[in-house]
Design an enzyme around this catalytic site. Sequence first.
Site, mmCIF file in Angstrom:
data_model
loop_
_atom_site.group_PDB
_atom_site.id
_atom_site.type_symbol
_atom_site.label_atom_id
_atom_site.label_comp_id
_atom_site.label_asym_id
_atom_site.label_seq_id
_atom_site.Cartn_x
_atom_site.Cartn_y
_atom_site.Cartn_z
ATOM 1 N N ASP A 141 -49.185 -25.435 -31.190
ATOM 2 C CA ASP A 141 -48.971 -25.101 -32.598
ATOM 3 C C ASP A 141 -48.994 -26.367 -33.446
ATOM 4 O O ASP A 141 -48.049 -27.150 -33.442
ATOM 5 C CB ASP A 141 -47.633 -24.384 -32.756
ATOM 6 C CG ASP A 141 -47.382 -23.910 -34.178
ATOM 7 O OD1 ASP A 141 -48.346 -23.867 -34.961
ATOM 8 O OD2 ASP A 141 -46.227 -23.583 -34.501
ATOM 9 N N ASP A 148 -54.012 -24.942 -38.882
ATOM 10 C CA ASP A 148 -52.924 -24.411 -38.057
ATOM 11 C C ASP A 148 -53.480 -23.712 -36.820
ATOM 12 O O ASP A 148 -54.090 -22.652 -36.920
ATOM 13 C CB ASP A 148 -52.088 -23.438 -38.901
ATOM 14 C CG ASP A 148 -50.862 -22.925 -38.164
ATOM 15 O OD1 ASP A 148 -50.564 -23.435 -37.073
ATOM 16 O OD2 ASP A 148 -50.198 -22.016 -38.683
#
Length: 492
Positions: A103, A342
């Site tokens: 992440d 992201d």
Amino acid sequence: MRLLCLLAALLVSSSLQCHGLLLLPLTNTLSSLGLPNGTSIHHLIRSSSLRSAARHGRHRTHHLPSSRRHRQLSLPLAPGSDYTLSLSVGPLSTANPVSLFLDTGSDLVWFPCAPFTCMLCEGKPTPPGNNNSSNPLPPPTDSRRIPCASPFCSAAHSSAPPADLCAAARCPLDDIETGSCAASHACPPLYYAYGDGSLVARLRRGRVGIAASVAVENFTFACAHTALGEPVGVAGFGRGPLSLPAQLAPAALSGRFSYCLVAHSFRADRPIRPSPLILGRSPGEDPASETGIVYTPLLHNPKHPYFYSVALEAVSVGGTRIPARPELGRVGRAGDGGMVVDSGTTFTMLPNETYARVAEEFGRAMAAARFERAEAAEDQTGLAPCYYYDHDASAAEEGSARAVPPLAMHFRGEATVVLPRRNYFMGFRSEERRRVGCLMLMNGGEDDGGGPAGTLGNFQQQGFEVVYDVDAGRVGFARRRCTDLWDSLSRR
């Protein structure tokens, strides 16, 4: 695998400078997690679209006044487009493997620790191993709690003043006033929230293995004892001091990393090769590695500096260039604006006006090519617009070659990223067994000055090497065959 740095270079030695790379495999969740029987492609896409919207919305609500925030509960949805990496924790002789989601939109490395309770996690598949809600690890025996005055504890608690942290840890007043509470009191529990979940954890420091023979002895991580909607764990790769790359400093591996995500089609029965995650890789030592990379500068986010924010200037559909909303090109003092790169969000989110113009132009081009709208697929997937694109007999007789319009994203610095068609219009079978495809970009909602204006999701990043050049303050994109990149690097 090639390592040009000695193991000692990773053991936090301030005098060592080296250049090299470390190659790690990323695994797509479709090939690593046990999905429930009967899980359909429509359910997986729908799950990913809901999670993308929730995650983008949560990034934004973090920036709003408390009176305007609303609680977003996670849904027990099956994943379809997340990528995991494996680490090990604990002493070398008894180290346990952990599988964590990669992440780049957060900066904390955490995993479940016994005793562990996970709410709204029913039906969520977990990877094999010990770090999940059904079989959590005990806190590693070699790890120790972090005192509340530690800068890592302050970073985890949104840079709260050490006195506030000491008070939360129930230090005596005289210790707070004299600044001596760190000597005998541990850091208070940490609350951390994502778009589709949250957790309460304790910060600890201990040995974390990055590869078979590479470890960081004093790595700061979080042992989660309660979580909402997330039974596995996360490896934060953001720009904050708690992220995995940041804790490799001052070795050369910390200043630059990249990954190349092997494309998937939300099909659990399709084998998916490893996706290469490359830590380090100094550009000066291998000129070929820079081939085809276009770079765009990072924007500083004063509110949340761990975001990799970039400036999106326009989106092209066919021959039409659509200027992006100004908010996508700048970040304000309150941390609003910009586009976040992201890896933890599936589909790219655009602000309402920009998305509407892109979808309208895409629909106009599809109508001109005589594609039929598939509204039922829109209800099933949460994406729109969707179209049937079987090559029907009448079109074949007329000899008309129908084509989905090309799509490109234009970032600051003349960094144009032309997306492969499958990155924004992937074909699949509808419930009525017809071939359909949907525009795989999403509406991020009205721009209200709260948080990032857009999110560049991992589905649009597939088939590109995405380079996070932290030292140079830039992000790069290069079209690659990710399986070939894995093969070439793993043979060195």
